[in-house]
Design a protein around this motif. Sequence first.
Motif, PDB file in Angstrom:
ATOM      1  N   PHE A 110       0.784  -0.797   0.368  1.00 16.28           N
ATOM      2  CA  PHE A 110       0.146  -0.268  -0.224  1.00 16.28           C
ATOM      3  C   PHE A 110       0.826   1.282  -0.214  1.00 16.28           C
ATOM      4  CE2 PHE A 110      -4.046   2.506   1.008  1.00 16.28           C
ATOM      5  CZ  PHE A 110      -3.618   2.966   1.317  1.00 16.28           C
ATOM      6  N   PRO A 111       0.426   2.023  -0.909  1.00 17.76           N
ATOM      7  CA  PRO A 111      -0.795   2.388  -1.166  1.00 17.76           C
ATOM      8  C   PRO A 111      -0.824   1.737  -3.381  1.00 17.76           C
ATOM      9  CG  PRO A 111       0.440   4.259  -1.024  1.00 17.76           C
ATOM     10  CD  PRO A 111       1.069   3.799  -0.607  1.00 17.76           C
ATOM     11  N   SER A 112       0.109   1.460  -2.888  1.00 18.32           N
ATOM     12  CA  SER A 112       0.238   0.076  -4.063  1.00 18.32           C
ATOM     13  C   SER A 112      -1.231  -0.088  -4.950  1.00 18.32           C
ATOM     14  CB  SER A 112       1.182  -0.310  -4.910  1.00 18.32           C
ATOM     15  OG  SER A 112       1.322  -1.403  -6.098  1.00 18.32           O
ATOM     16  N   GLN A 113      -1.759   0.271  -6.170  1.00 22.58           N
ATOM     17  CA  GLN A 113      -2.755  -0.793  -6.237  1.00 22.58           C
ATOM     18  C   GLN A 113      -2.763  -1.891  -6.794  1.00 22.58           C
ATOM     19  OE1 GLN A 113      -6.021   0.927  -5.518  1.00 22.58           O
ATOM     20  NE2 GLN A 113      -4.741   2.037  -4.978  1.00 22.58           N
ATOM     21  N   TYR A 114      -3.598  -2.941  -6.916  1.00 25.79           N
ATOM     22  CA  TYR A 114      -3.779  -3.912  -7.343  1.00 25.79           C
ATOM     23  C   TYR A 114      -3.597  -4.040  -9.093  1.00 25.79           C
ATOM     24  CZ  TYR A 114      -3.820  -5.989  -2.921  1.00 25.79           C
ATOM     25  OH  TYR A 114      -3.506  -6.537  -1.730  1.00 25.79           O
ATOM     26  N   LYS A 115      -3.023  -4.258  -9.565  1.00 24.71           N
ATOM     27  CA  LYS A 115      -3.018  -4.720 -11.092  1.00 24.71           C
ATOM     28  C   LYS A 115      -3.370  -6.165 -11.693  1.00 24.71           C
ATOM     29  CE  LYS A 115       1.090  -3.417 -14.241  1.00 24.71           C
ATOM     30  NZ  LYS A 115       2.411  -2.996 -14.357  1.00 24.71           N
ATOM     31  N   TYR A 116      -3.099  -7.305 -11.278  1.00 26.12           N
ATOM     32  CA  TYR A 116      -3.351  -8.175 -11.730  1.00 26.12           C
ATOM     33  C   TYR A 116      -4.126  -9.255 -11.014  1.00 26.12           C
ATOM     34  CZ  TYR A 116       1.468  -7.056 -13.524  1.00 26.12           C
ATOM     35  OH  TYR A 116       2.638  -6.861 -13.752  1.00 26.12           O
ATOM     36  N   TRP A 117      -5.408  -9.530 -11.960  1.00 31.62           N
ATOM     37  CA  TRP A 117      -6.620 -10.459 -11.386  1.00 31.62           C
ATOM     38  C   TRP A 117      -6.475 -11.272 -11.752  1.00 31.62           C
ATOM     39  CZ3 TRP A 117      -8.634  -7.871  -6.776  1.00 31.62           C
ATOM     40  CH2 TRP A 117      -8.854  -6.700  -7.127  1.00 31.62           C
ATOM     41  N   GLY A 118      -6.607 -12.785 -11.038  1.00 30.83           N
ATOM     42  CA  GLY A 118      -7.256 -14.048 -11.405  1.00 30.83           C
ATOM     43  C   GLY A 118      -8.974 -13.960 -11.580  1.00 30.83           C
ATOM     44  N   GLN A 119      -8.821 -15.175 -12.374  1.00 26.88           N
ATOM     45  CA  GLN A 119     -10.630 -15.517 -13.031  1.00 26.88           C
ATOM     46  C   GLN A 119     -11.553 -15.664 -12.025  1.00 26.88           C
ATOM     47  OE1 GLN A 119      -8.440 -17.316 -12.857  1.00 26.88           O
ATOM     48  NE2 GLN A 119      -9.799 -19.271 -11.898  1.00 26.88           N
ATOM     49  N   GLY A 120     -10.640 -15.812 -11.225  1.00 28.97           N
ATOM     50  CA  GLY A 120     -11.440 -15.687  -9.850  1.00 28.97           C
ATOM     51  C   GLY A 120     -12.211 -17.200  -9.929  1.00 28.97           C
ATOM     52  N   THR A 121     -12.337 -18.243  -8.275  1.00 33.17           N
ATOM     53  CA  THR A 121     -13.035 -19.485  -7.816  1.00 33.17           C
ATOM     54  C   THR A 121     -14.300 -19.279  -7.447  1.00 33.17           C
ATOM     55  OG1 THR A 121     -12.828 -21.619  -7.337  1.00 33.17           O
ATOM     56  CG2 THR A 121     -11.559 -19.901  -5.655  1.00 33.17           C
ATOM     57  N   GLN A 122     -16.054 -19.667  -7.631  1.00 35.84           N
ATOM     58  CA  GLN A 122     -16.630 -19.625  -7.041  1.00 35.84           C
ATOM     59  C   GLN A 122     -16.869 -21.036  -5.553  1.00 35.84           C
ATOM     60  OE1 GLN A 122     -19.945 -18.455  -7.501  1.00 35.84           O
ATOM     61  NE2 GLN A 122     -20.692 -18.350  -5.399  1.00 35.84           N
ATOM     62  N   VAL A 123     -16.982 -19.601  -4.064  1.00 36.24           N
ATOM     63  CA  VAL A 123     -17.123 -20.939  -2.802  1.00 36.24           C
ATOM     64  C   VAL A 123     -18.652 -20.889  -2.667  1.00 36.24           C
ATOM     65  CG1 VAL A 123     -16.328 -20.501  -0.192  1.00 36.24           C
ATOM     66  CG2 VAL A 123     -14.559 -20.267  -2.089  1.00 36.24           C
ATOM     67  N   THR A 124     -19.026 -22.167  -2.251  1.00 35.60           N
ATOM     68  CA  THR A 124     -20.387 -21.730  -1.802  1.00 35.60           C
ATOM     69  C   THR A 124     -20.856 -22.132  -0.302  1.00 35.60           C
ATOM     70  OG1 THR A 124     -21.693 -21.517  -4.180  1.00 35.60           O
ATOM     71  CG2 THR A 124     -23.274 -21.915  -2.334  1.00 35.60           C
ATOM     72  N   VAL A 125     -21.681 -21.392   0.999  1.00 33.10           N
ATOM     73  CA  VAL A 125     -21.575 -22.054   1.868  1.00 33.10           C
ATOM     74  C   VAL A 125     -23.128 -21.938   2.317  1.00 33.10           C
ATOM     75  CG1 VAL A 125     -21.301 -21.894   4.278  1.00 33.10           C
ATOM     76  CG2 VAL A 125     -19.211 -21.010   2.368  1.00 33.10           C
ATOM     77  N   SER A 126     -23.490 -23.686   2.666  1.00 29.68           N
ATOM     78  CA  SER A 126     -24.694 -24.007   1.838  1.00 29.68           C
ATOM     79  C   SER A 126     -25.224 -23.586   3.784  1.00 29.68           C
ATOM     80  CB  SER A 126     -25.106 -25.054   1.571  1.00 29.68           C
ATOM     81  OG  SER A 126     -24.267 -26.056   2.476  1.00 29.68           O
ATOM     82  N   SER A 127     -26.375 -23.582   3.922  1.00 29.65           N
ATOM     83  CA  SER A 127     -27.400 -23.655   5.451  1.00 29.65           C
ATOM     84  C   SER A 127     -27.619 -24.835   6.343  1.00 29.65           C
ATOM     85  CB  SER A 127     -27.661 -22.189   5.840  1.00 29.65           C
ATOM     86  OG  SER A 127     -28.500 -22.709   4.709  1.00 29.65           O
TER      87      SER A 127
END
Length: 120
Positions: free
Chosen positions: A103-120
């Motif tokens: 910080f304070p550098s900005q995030y420059k690289y991002w992944g594509q994401g992975t889904q997390v689902t928590v069931s109740s």
Amino acid sequence: QVQLVETGGGLVQTGGSLGLSCAASGRTVSSFAMGWFRQAPGKEREYVSNIARNNGYTYYADSVKGRFTISRDNAKNLVYLQMNSLKPEDTAVYYCAARDSDFPSQYKYWGQGTQVTVSS
């Protein structure tokens, strides 16, 4: 070219655990400050945790403090997010991100994401 790829998402019951991994290519994770973010349906992306580049200090959002742990394995070029005591409100797409310095550098690289689902 830097690429980040998250793995480890899935479906888990309330109170369960999941471990996410973020693999970096193009540069070593030790050369970055790394972070995890998440985005739930209909909500803005929010900060989850980060690990500092310079000293390896870790930081967490209040909502996950004490339940999530971020770590880095420089030899394997991976960053992890261990998630314990999961709650339905942790359901989101989780993203790994990297920035060239702390910080304070900005995030420059991002992944594509992975889904997390928590069931109740």
